[in-house]
Each structure stands twice: as C-alpha cells, then as structure tokens.
Design a protein around this motif. Sequence first.
Motif, short mmCIF file in Angstrom:
data_model
loop_
_atom_site.label_atom_id
_atom_site.label_comp_id
_atom_site.label_asym_id
_atom_site.label_seq_id
_atom_site.Cartn_x
_atom_site.Cartn_y
_atom_site.Cartn_z
N ALA A 113 23.21 71.70 32.03
CA ALA A 113 23.85 71.80 33.46
C ALA A 113 23.96 73.12 34.07
O ALA A 113 23.54 73.67 35.05
N LEU A 136 22.43 74.92 37.19
CA LEU A 136 23.18 75.49 38.24
C LEU A 136 22.72 76.74 38.71
O LEU A 136 22.60 77.17 39.67
N TRP A 176 20.03 65.92 34.07
CA TRP A 176 21.10 66.79 34.12
C TRP A 176 20.94 68.00 34.89
O TRP A 176 21.38 68.58 35.40
N SER A 221 21.44 69.51 38.56
CA SER A 221 22.48 70.61 38.45
C SER A 221 21.56 71.62 39.39
O SER A 221 22.35 72.50 40.25
N THR A 239 33.10 76.65 38.20
CA THR A 239 32.60 76.13 37.07
C THR A 239 33.09 76.78 35.67
O THR A 239 33.24 75.85 34.82
#
Length: 212
Positions: free
Chosen positions: A63, A67, A116, A120, A142
Amino acid sequence: MDPRVLSPLDRLLELADSGLSASFARPASSRPTPGNPAAYPVDPGRRRYSAGLMRVNHAGEIAAQGLYHGQALTARSEETQDALRRAAAEEGDHLAWCRDRLDELGSRPSLLNPLWYAGSVVIGALAGLFGDTASLGFMAETERQVEGHLAAHLERLPADDARSRAIVEQMQADEIGHGQAAVAAGASTLPEPVPRIMRMAARVMTGTAYWI
Ligand SMILES: [Fe+2]
Ligand SMILES: [Fe+2]
C-alpha cells in the motif's frame, strides 16, 4: 517530443507494471534483512500468528508503494515527485524483508495485494491533487500511523520470533525517519476527519490481510 515526457497511457502502464511487480515479483533490497533467519517460533500456532502479522506488514508496504506512486503522479513540483519516488524506493527494502520472512515462516503474501496497490494509487493521487504541502502532510500522517501500527505489532509478535521482531524494529526506525523527512520538506498538518478516515481504511486492510 521529448522522450522523457510520458503520455497518460505510458504512466498508466508504468503504474500497472509497478503494481504487478510489487505484488508478485521477488523484490530486491539494498540492505540485508535484519535479524537471524534461523530464529522462528517452534510452536506451529505461534508461527502462523507471526506469519499473519508479517502478511499484514507486507500488505502495508504494498500500500505504501501505491500511495507514493499515486502521490508522485499528481505532485506539482519536481522536488516533491523525486522525494516521493525516493521514499517508495526506500520502502522497497521493507517489502523485500517482509516477503523474505513470509517465505521463512512457510507462508504467503496477501492474495489481495494488487487490490491494496490499486486502491492506494487512487488515494495517493487524490491526496496529491490537494497540493504538495498537503500531500507531504499525508505522507507524514501515513508514516506516523504506520509507526504506531508497528509498535503495536512489536507487542504482539511472539518473543521467540527474533527475526520478525528485528525486521519490524528496523522498519519502525525507518518510518520515523520518513515522517521526519516529510515534515522537513514542508508537510502541512492534516485536518480531522482525514487522519481518522485513514485509520479506518488501514484497519480494513490490516484486518483482511491477516487472513487473506
Ligand atoms: Fe515501510
Ligand atoms: Fe515509510
């Protein structure tokens, strides 16, 4: 046309490639995996429990890749894009270490890793649309949440799983550094309810990845 300028389709293909290799390929790490590979729980139940926690951590690192790749996609300045790509590369060590440990424990990564990753990327790209300081704020938050999550895992990991514990301890130290780097680069503080929503989303992922 400048060959370094990527079209939207190029970027999409690049992301799909990154997502698939993060999910399925054997990642290379720049640092050796911390701890002694021979140290693992003898009891099968405890070993399965360790593997579940390391699967969650591996999914978390997938993830993190998503991101940062998503945020880099919509980051405005080249410095921020570079910082995010660098962060994703550093997280590659964590990905490799967790993957190694899953193998050593006789287990496997989450089957939902591509999901995931894709989710993300979308969340990261949306965060980037709010501007670079907000995006760095998202990165700092995060890392803060991941660090807290790893601290909780250190309380739960079996005492005789010294290898997994060494991996998680090094990851925790690195995540603290990543968070500090984001703050130093000008991260803004995210307003509530954003951190709360992030915690809720993380809980869905960690709760699922333990089993699937
Ligand atoms: Fe990480
Ligand atoms: Fe990190």
